[in-house]
Design an enzyme around this catalytic site. Structure first.
Site, PDB file in Angstrom:
ATOM      1  NE  ARG A 158     -14.151  -5.426   5.583  1.00 39.28           N
ATOM      2  CZ  ARG A 158     -15.357  -5.818   5.178  1.00 39.28           C
ATOM      3  NH1 ARG A 158     -15.501  -6.904   4.457  1.00 39.28           N
ATOM      4  NH2 ARG A 158     -16.405  -5.117   5.519  1.00 39.28           N
TER       5      ARG A 158
ATOM      6  CG  HIS B 204      12.756   8.212   4.625  1.00 42.26           C
ATOM      7  ND1 HIS B 204      12.165   8.326   5.871  1.00 42.26           N
ATOM      8  CD2 HIS B 204      13.331   6.981   4.609  1.00 42.26           C
ATOM      9  CE1 HIS B 204      12.362   7.219   6.564  1.00 42.26           C
ATOM     10  NE2 HIS B 204      13.072   6.382   5.827  1.00 42.26           N
TER      11      HIS B 204
ATOM     12  CG  HIS C 189      10.219   8.942  10.807  1.00 39.33           C
ATOM     13  ND1 HIS C 189       9.649   7.768  11.217  1.00 39.33           N
ATOM     14  CD2 HIS C 189      10.633   8.721   9.536  1.00 39.33           C
ATOM     15  CE1 HIS C 189       9.717   6.866  10.244  1.00 39.33           C
ATOM     16  NE2 HIS C 189      10.322   7.418   9.223  1.00 39.33           N
TER      17      HIS C 189
ATOM     18  NE  ARG D  25       9.330  -4.286   9.907  1.00 42.20           N
ATOM     19  CZ  ARG D  25       8.586  -4.510   8.859  1.00 42.20           C
ATOM     20  NH1 ARG D  25       7.763  -5.549   8.845  1.00 42.20           N
ATOM     21  NH2 ARG D  25       8.643  -3.736   7.802  1.00 42.20           N
TER      22      ARG D  25
ATOM     23  CG  HIS E 150      13.991   5.373  10.473  1.00 45.28           C
ATOM     24  ND1 HIS E 150      15.216   4.789  10.244  1.00 45.28           N
ATOM     25  CD2 HIS E 150      13.331   5.305   9.292  1.00 45.28           C
ATOM     26  CE1 HIS E 150      15.285   4.384   8.987  1.00 45.28           C
ATOM     27  NE2 HIS E 150      14.151   4.683   8.383  1.00 45.28           N
TER      28      HIS E 150
ATOM     29  CD  GLU F 121      16.161   3.795   5.098  1.00 49.37           C
ATOM     30  OE1 GLU F 121      16.592   3.167   6.086  1.00 49.37           O
ATOM     31  OE2 GLU F 121      15.060   4.390   5.078  1.00 49.37           O
TER      32      GLU F 121
ATOM     33  CE  LYS G  45       7.492  -0.965  10.411  1.00 53.10           C
ATOM     34  NZ  LYS G  45       8.458  -0.121  11.152  1.00 53.10           N
TER      35      LYS G  45
ATOM     36  CD  GLU H  68       8.500  -1.324  14.527  1.00 54.67           C
ATOM     37  OE1 GLU H  68       8.755  -1.169  13.327  1.00 54.67           O
ATOM     38  OE2 GLU H  68       8.215  -0.393  15.290  1.00 54.67           O
TER      39      GLU H  68
ATOM     40  CG  ASN I  82      11.852   2.895  13.297  1.00 51.17           C
ATOM     41  OD1 ASN I  82      11.464   3.894  13.866  1.00 51.17           O
ATOM     42  ND2 ASN I  82      11.238   2.406  12.241  1.00 51.17           N
TER      43      ASN I  82
ATOM     44  CE  LYS J  54      12.019  -3.597   5.650  1.00 52.24           C
ATOM     45  NZ  LYS J  54      11.528  -2.301   5.245  1.00 52.24           N
TER      46      LYS J  54
HETATM   47  N1  NAD Z   1       7.651   0.902   3.963  1.00 49.20           N
HETATM   48  C1  NAD Z   1       8.900   0.890   4.389  1.00 49.20           C
HETATM   49  O1  NAD Z   1       9.379  -0.072   4.990  1.00 49.20           O
HETATM   50  C2  NAD Z   1       9.781   2.074   4.115  1.00 49.20           C
HETATM   51  C3  NAD Z   1      11.160   1.964   4.253  1.00 49.20           C
HETATM   52  C4  NAD Z   1      11.959   3.058   3.952  1.00 49.20           C
HETATM   53  C5  NAD Z   1      11.366   4.239   3.485  1.00 49.20           C
HETATM   54  N2  NAD Z   1      10.021   4.298   3.341  1.00 49.20           N
HETATM   55  C6  NAD Z   1       9.384   5.491   2.777  1.00 49.20           C
HETATM   56  O2  NAD Z   1       9.834   5.635   1.438  1.00 49.20           O
HETATM   57  C7  NAD Z   1       9.746   7.008   1.060  1.00 49.20           C
HETATM   58  C8  NAD Z   1      11.020   7.435   0.391  1.00 49.20           C
HETATM   59  O3  NAD Z   1      11.204   6.652  -0.779  1.00 49.20           O
HETATM   60  P1  NAD Z   1      12.142   7.158  -1.957  1.00 49.20           P
HETATM   61  O4  NAD Z   1      13.416   7.645  -1.399  1.00 49.20           O
HETATM   62  O5  NAD Z   1      12.137   6.121  -2.986  1.00 49.20           O
HETATM   63  O6  NAD Z   1      11.373   8.464  -2.427  1.00 49.20           O
HETATM   64  P2  NAD Z   1      10.423   8.749  -3.704  1.00 49.20           P
HETATM   65  O7  NAD Z   1       9.438   7.708  -3.897  1.00 49.20           O
HETATM   66  O8  NAD Z   1       9.961  10.148  -3.514  1.00 49.20           O
HETATM   67  O9  NAD Z   1      11.452   8.680  -4.913  1.00 49.20           O
HETATM   68  C9  NAD Z   1      12.493   9.613  -4.959  1.00 49.20           C
HETATM   69  C10 NAD Z   1      12.429  10.477  -6.235  1.00 49.20           C
HETATM   70  O10 NAD Z   1      13.014   9.735  -7.294  1.00 49.20           O
HETATM   71  C11 NAD Z   1      12.108   9.647  -8.388  1.00 49.20           C
HETATM   72  N3  NAD Z   1      12.382   8.372  -9.014  1.00 49.20           N
HETATM   73  C12 NAD Z   1      12.111   7.139  -8.508  1.00 49.20           C
HETATM   74  N4  NAD Z   1      12.650   6.195  -9.292  1.00 49.20           N
HETATM   75  C13 NAD Z   1      13.277   6.828 -10.305  1.00 49.20           C
HETATM   76  C14 NAD Z   1      14.040   6.400 -11.415  1.00 49.20           C
HETATM   77  N5  NAD Z   1      14.314   5.116 -11.618  1.00 49.20           N
HETATM   78  N6  NAD Z   1      14.508   7.334 -12.275  1.00 49.20           N
HETATM   79  C15 NAD Z   1      14.270   8.657 -12.042  1.00 49.20           C
HETATM   80  N7  NAD Z   1      13.576   9.130 -11.002  1.00 49.20           N
HETATM   81  C16 NAD Z   1      13.085   8.229 -10.139  1.00 49.20           C
HETATM   82  C17 NAD Z   1      10.744   9.831  -7.793  1.00 49.20           C
HETATM   83  O11 NAD Z   1       9.829  10.300  -8.742  1.00 49.20           O
HETATM   84  C18 NAD Z   1      11.024  10.844  -6.690  1.00 49.20           C
HETATM   85  O12 NAD Z   1      11.068  12.134  -7.244  1.00 49.20           O
HETATM   86  C19 NAD Z   1       9.468   7.776   2.331  1.00 49.20           C
HETATM   87  O13 NAD Z   1       8.127   8.150   2.369  1.00 49.20           O
HETATM   88  C20 NAD Z   1       9.783   6.779   3.434  1.00 49.20           C
HETATM   89  O14 NAD Z   1       9.043   7.042   4.602  1.00 49.20           O
HETATM   90  C21 NAD Z   1       9.222   3.238   3.645  1.00 49.20           C
HETATM   91  O1  LIG Z   2      10.603  -1.779   7.771  1.00 56.56           O
HETATM   92  C1  LIG Z   2      10.817  -1.271   8.877  1.00 56.56           C
HETATM   93  O2  LIG Z   2      10.440  -1.817   9.931  1.00 56.56           O
HETATM   94  C2  LIG Z   2      11.546   0.001   8.988  1.00 56.56           C
HETATM   95  O3  LIG Z   2      11.608   0.580  10.057  1.00 56.56           O
HETATM   96  C3  LIG Z   2      12.220   0.519   7.755  1.00 56.56           C
HETATM   97  C4  LIG Z   2      12.390   2.030   7.726  1.00 56.56           C
HETATM   98  O4  LIG Z   2      13.490   2.292   6.883  1.00 56.56           O
HETATM   99  C5  LIG Z   2      11.194   2.762   7.135  1.00 56.56           C
HETATM  100  O5  LIG Z   2      11.508   4.109   6.977  1.00 56.56           O
HETATM  101  C6  LIG Z   2       9.872   2.585   7.829  1.00 56.56           C
HETATM  102  O6  LIG Z   2       8.815   3.087   7.062  1.00 56.56           O
HETATM  103  C7  LIG Z   2       9.804   3.274   9.163  1.00 56.56           C
HETATM  104  O7  LIG Z   2       8.825   2.666   9.896  1.00 56.56           O
HETATM  105  P1  LIG Z   2       7.893   3.415  10.915  1.00 56.56           P
HETATM  106  O8  LIG Z   2       7.168   2.289  11.564  1.00 56.56           O
HETATM  107  O9  LIG Z   2       8.772   4.168  11.864  1.00 56.56           O
HETATM  108  O10 LIG Z   2       7.001   4.304  10.139  1.00 56.56           O
HETATM  109 ZN    ZN Z   3      13.594   4.387   6.431  1.00 57.48          ZN
END
Ligand code: NAD
Ligand SMILES: O=C(O)C(=O)C[C@@H](O)[C@H](O)[C@H](O)COP(=O)(O)O
Ligand code: ZN
Length: 376
Positions: free
Chosen positions: A129, A274, A259, A248, A255, A193, A151, A244, A252, A234
């Site tokens: 949990r 993404h 998305h 917040r 997005h 981003e 998130k 959110e 998005n 951020k």
């Molecule tokens: N939680 C949040 O607030 C938030 C915000 C923005 C995006 N996201 C999510 O993040 C994801 C995208 O993240 P991303 O763009 O990092 O994608 P990813 O994690 O797929 O990484 C991109 C690619 O780069 C490679 N890689 C990563 N670091 C590396 C390095 N230093 N050297 C060589 N290769 C490397 C990975 O293996 C992958 O193939 C999506 O799922 C998106 O929805 C979440």
């Molecule tokens: O942190 C946030 O809030 C964001 O919206 C950041 C976005 O870049 C990110 O892709 C996030 O995962 C999107 O949020 P979601 O709630 O639409 O899934």
């Molecule tokens: Zn994003």
């Protein structure tokens, strides 16, 4: 021993009361993982989750650093790519954490991009949990966005990130050296981003990026400044509206469209990642705002020109392999987490750096717009 910052290191604090945490940004931080975690964690055991691209480069140095600080570690290496953000991969992550007997005072570490960060954070949020969680983001996108703010989650065939929890990390270690091995395509995706923060409410930052993007891509101090500015932007929003309820949603920007395009391409990283979806989505958000007479089309042209200059896709037609019809994109948009009472919420804009949350956007307007912009 507490953190010893080098002159090139930057620290951003995310202020969330007793869940506040630091984001450390700078070179050489993976080799300092043991020192930084050791100074903050009560427990002496961690599980490191990473992917097949990151592990061969950075897992050994991290494990060595942890061992040096007397921290016991197990690791799990997953396949790379967006499809890894799924139930199929959540199960082994939870099993690895439980199998290693990670207790609540120990920690789960995400070593990788946003995919590993979102998946691992979700597992950390639900195992026992809620377990302690440390983000070691290795992509530009993860360093400027996904590692911050709590998130976490996985995708569903119904849409992006539809299954997850808010679970804040205890620490973020953004080692800027590792960006040198990121592919140019993934670096550009992360840059979308970065630009987003300018487009939301920082027009001067967007202007600075237009002038300095080459230095950001080249590395060095401009890159560190851009990462720190993004994390600060951020952190400010997350501190003001963690869950959110209002502000917040601005994070998005781009997005809702982005998305929908990711879902429409079945999370196939070969076709669309993404950040690319966000780039196309931000141009669409500007164009839709212009169509609604909220903003000048000149702003949409300016944004598109910059994103194109850095090499990002900006049109739906730039996505290889074709897209389903506009009606199918609308199905994904209807599943967006910002929908309230069946009504669409979009982040629209009055111009560069003047975004706002628009409730009750008519679905018929969006559909007509998407039909117009659709490549087929
Ligand atoms: N939680 C949040 O607030 C938030 C915000 C923005 C995006 N996201 C999510 O993040 C994801 C995208 O993240 P991303 O763009 O990092 O994608 P990813 O994690 O797929 O990484 C991109 C690619 O780069 C490679 N890689 C990563 N670091 C590396 C390095 N230093 N050297 C060589 N290769 C490397 C990975 O293996 C992958 O193939 C999506 O799922 C998106 O929805 C979440
Ligand atoms: O942190 C946030 O809030 C964001 O919206 C950041 C976005 O870049 C990110 O892709 C996030 O995962 C999107 O949020 P979601 O709630 O639409 O899934
Ligand atoms: Zn994003």
């Amino acid at each position: 021993m507490m953190s010893q910052m080098t002159p090139s290191e930057r620290k951003v604090r995310v202020n969330l009361g007793d869940r506040s945490y630091d984001i450390l940004i700078g070179p050489g931080l993976i080799a300092a993982t043991g020192r930084e975690i050791g100074a903050r964690l009560k427990g002496r055991r961690v599980a490191v989750i990473t992917d097949e691209n990151v592990a061969p480069r950075y897992l050994d140095p991290m494990m060595a650093s942890l061992a040096q600080s007397g921290i016991e570690a197990v690791s799990l290496v997953l396949p790379p790519g967006e499809k890894t953000k799924s139930f199929d991969h959540l199960i082994p992550v939870c099993d690895a954490i439980l199998g290693a007997r990670i207790e609540r005072n120990d920690a789960v570490i995400a070593l990788g991009g946003g995919v590993i960060g979102d998946l691992t954070g979700f597992a950390a949020g639900i195992v026992r949990r809620g377990s302690r969680f440390i983000q070691v983001p290795t992509s530009l996108l993860a360093q400027v966005d996904s590692s911050v703010g709590g998130k976490t989650g996985i995708n569903s065939p119904h849409g992006k990130n539809l299954i997850g929890v808010f679970h804040q990390p205890d620490l973020v270690l953004a080692d800027t050296d590792v960006l040198d091995t990121l592919s140019p395509r993934e670096f550009r995706a992360g840059y979308a981003e970065v630009a987003k923060y300018g487009l939301i409410d920082k027009p001067a930052f967007f202007h600075w990026l237009e002038q300095n993007w080459q230095a950001v891509f080249a590395g060095g101090s401009a890159r560190i400044e851009a990462i720190a500015a993004s994390c600060q932007a951020k952190a400010d929003v997350v501190a003001a509206d963690e869950r959110e309820n209002g502000l917040r949603a601005l994070l998005n920007f781009g997005h809702t469209f982005g998305h929908a395009l990711e879902a429409a391409t079945e999370y196939d990283s070969n076709r669309l990642v993404h950040g690319e979806g966000v780039a196309i989505g931000m141009v669409l958000a500007h164009e839709f705002s212009a169509r609604m007479n909220l903003a000048s089309p000149d702003d949409a042209r300016r944004v598109e020109a910059h994103l194109k200059t850095v090499g990002l896709p900006t049109r739906m037609g730039d996505i290889p392999g074709g897209l389903p019809p506009a009606e199918r994109l609308m199905d994904a948009i209807a599943q967006d987490k910002k929908v309230k009472g069946g009504k669409l919420t979009f982040i629209l804009t009055r111009g560069v750096g003047q975004s706002f949350v628009a409730d009750d956007v008519p679905a018929s307007e969006v559909l007509n717009f998407l039909k117009e912009k659709h490549p087929q």
